[in-house]
Design a protein around this motif. Structure first.
Motif, PDB file in Angstrom:
ATOM      1  N   UNK A 131     -34.757 -10.339 -13.969  1.00 32.15           N
ATOM      2  CA  UNK A 131     -35.292 -10.488 -12.611  1.00 32.15           C
ATOM      3  C   UNK A 131     -36.722 -11.017 -12.688  1.00 32.15           C
ATOM      4  N   UNK A 132     -37.516 -10.446 -13.582  1.00 30.47           N
ATOM      5  CA  UNK A 132     -38.895 -10.898 -13.750  1.00 30.47           C
ATOM      6  C   UNK A 132     -38.937 -12.362 -14.158  1.00 30.47           C
ATOM      7  N   UNK A 133     -38.069 -12.775 -15.057  1.00 31.78           N
ATOM      8  CA  UNK A 133     -38.048 -14.177 -15.498  1.00 31.78           C
ATOM      9  C   UNK A 133     -37.668 -15.123 -14.362  1.00 31.78           C
ATOM     10  N   UNK A 134     -36.747 -14.711 -13.512  1.00 32.29           N
ATOM     11  CA  UNK A 134     -36.363 -15.538 -12.354  1.00 32.29           C
ATOM     12  C   UNK A 134     -37.550 -15.693 -11.411  1.00 32.29           C
ATOM     13  N   UNK A 135     -38.279 -14.603 -11.197  1.00 38.80           N
ATOM     14  CA  UNK A 135     -39.447 -14.665 -10.307  1.00 38.80           C
ATOM     15  C   UNK A 135     -40.530 -15.551 -10.926  1.00 38.80           C
ATOM     16  N   UNK A 136     -40.731 -15.451 -12.228  1.00 42.38           N
ATOM     17  CA  UNK A 136     -41.696 -16.337 -12.900  1.00 42.38           C
ATOM     18  C   UNK A 136     -41.295 -17.796 -12.704  1.00 42.38           C
ATOM     19  N   UNK A 137     -40.035 -18.103 -12.956  1.00 40.22           N
ATOM     20  CA  UNK A 137     -39.547 -19.484 -12.851  1.00 40.22           C
ATOM     21  C   UNK A 137     -39.615 -20.020 -11.422  1.00 40.22           C
ATOM     22  N   UNK A 138     -39.537 -19.120 -10.439  1.00 42.91           N
ATOM     23  CA  UNK A 138     -39.550 -19.547  -9.038  1.00 42.91           C
ATOM     24  C   UNK A 138     -40.918 -20.036  -8.581  1.00 42.91           C
ATOM     25  N   UNK A 139     -41.971 -19.590  -9.277  1.00 44.52           N
ATOM     26  CA  UNK A 139     -43.325 -19.956  -8.870  1.00 44.52           C
ATOM     27  C   UNK A 139     -43.860 -19.091  -7.737  1.00 44.52           C
ATOM     28  N   UNK A 191     -45.882 -16.680  -5.674  1.00 42.43           N
ATOM     29  CA  UNK A 191     -47.269 -16.245  -5.850  1.00 42.43           C
ATOM     30  C   UNK A 191     -47.644 -15.242  -4.782  1.00 42.43           C
ATOM     31  N   UNK A 192     -48.637 -14.426  -5.114  1.00 38.50           N
ATOM     32  CA  UNK A 192     -49.163 -13.472  -4.147  1.00 38.50           C
ATOM     33  C   UNK A 192     -49.929 -14.185  -3.048  1.00 38.50           C
ATOM     34  N   UNK A 193     -50.140 -13.499  -1.952  1.00 36.71           N
ATOM     35  CA  UNK A 193     -50.857 -14.085  -0.827  1.00 36.71           C
ATOM     36  C   UNK A 193     -52.336 -13.751  -0.847  1.00 36.71           C
ATOM     37  N   UNK A 239     -45.656 -13.137 -13.432  1.00 39.49           N
ATOM     38  CA  UNK A 239     -46.613 -12.889 -14.513  1.00 39.49           C
ATOM     39  C   UNK A 239     -47.238 -11.507 -14.344  1.00 39.49           C
ATOM     40  N   UNK A 240     -47.594 -11.170 -13.112  1.00 38.13           N
ATOM     41  CA  UNK A 240     -48.184  -9.856 -12.848  1.00 38.13           C
ATOM     42  C   UNK A 240     -47.198  -8.751 -13.208  1.00 38.13           C
ATOM     43  N   UNK A 241     -45.938  -8.921 -12.843  1.00 38.46           N
ATOM     44  CA  UNK A 241     -44.928  -7.918 -13.190  1.00 38.46           C
ATOM     45  C   UNK A 241     -44.800  -7.785 -14.705  1.00 38.46           C
ATOM     46  N   UNK A 256     -44.933   0.905  -7.134  1.00 41.70           N
ATOM     47  CA  UNK A 256     -45.205  -0.377  -6.497  1.00 41.70           C
ATOM     48  C   UNK A 256     -45.947  -0.080  -5.200  1.00 41.70           C
ATOM     49  N   UNK A 257     -47.022  -0.801  -4.969  1.00 37.91           N
ATOM     50  CA  UNK A 257     -47.731  -0.655  -3.698  1.00 37.91           C
ATOM     51  C   UNK A 257     -47.614  -1.954  -2.909  1.00 37.91           C
ATOM     52  N   UNK A 258     -47.327  -1.809  -1.632  1.00 33.64           N
ATOM     53  CA  UNK A 258     -47.273  -2.938  -0.710  1.00 33.64           C
ATOM     54  C   UNK A 258     -48.577  -2.899   0.074  1.00 33.64           C
ATOM     55  N   UNK A 259     -49.384  -3.923  -0.091  1.00 32.68           N
ATOM     56  CA  UNK A 259     -50.695  -3.957   0.544  1.00 32.68           C
ATOM     57  C   UNK A 259     -50.585  -4.589   1.928  1.00 32.68           C
ATOM     58  N   UNK A 260     -50.443  -3.747   2.936  1.00 31.35           N
ATOM     59  CA  UNK A 260     -50.393  -4.198   4.320  1.00 31.35           C
ATOM     60  C   UNK A 260     -51.634  -3.768   5.070  1.00 31.35           C
TER      61      UNK A 260
END
Length: 168
Positions: A19-27, A29-31, A40-42, A54-58
């Protein structure tokens, strides 16, 4: 009915590292200001240290910002699904959704969505019979601008003054 949580279900059939590799390959990025690569962060999470969260920063304390509010009000399940995919990828046992204290209406909507996620088996113990468990908790900030910064947010979640700390 509209395809929500389908990618989460798909993720549960993979190894967390995949899953992490798929997210890396997708590009993806955080907002935040740096637009840092999510995958990369994961990947920075130590493989041998537990527990993980995991924290969701809202908090959205930056003047004039309202991107999180729109997601919270219009499609909170999109945010919850993303947080669950992240939590699975890093093998976290809890998700903390940190919402700006002044967001009374969005908080109610997200709280209802969290209850719906639990009711459908997307959160809690042994999620979708995967053997993986993860709880979701909500926290309202106190309106401090600095809590939008990640370490300030964590301090606030821990019940301390929302003040930045040194990063490990």
């Amino acid at each position: 009915k509209h395809g929500a949580y389908e990618q989460f279900k798909r993720s549960l059939k993979m190894k967390p590292e995949e899953v992490t590799e798929i997210v890396k390959a997708s590009g993806l990025r955080g907002h935040g200001g740096a637009g840092f690569s999510a995958g990369t962060k994961w990947g920075f999470i130590p493989k041998d240290k537990f527990p993980r969260y995991v924290t969701v920063n809202g908090d959205e304390s930056e003047p004039g910002t309202c991107k999180d509010r729109l997601i919270f009000e219009r499609d909170p399940h999109l945010m919850i699904e993303g947080a669950l995919i992240c939590a699975y990828a890093v093998q976290a046992e809890r998700i903390y959704i940190y919402i700006r204290g002044e967001y009374f209406y969005p908080t109610r909507i997200v709280a209802e969505a969290v209850q719906q996620a639990y009711a459908k088996g997307f959160a809690g113990k042994n999620i979708l019979n995967s053997g993986w468990s993860c709880s979701i908790h909500m926290h309202n900030g106190a309106g401090a601008y600095i809590c939008g910064e990640e370490t300030g947010l964590i301090e606030s979640l821990e019940g301390k003054k929302g003040w930045p700390r040194l990063k490990p």
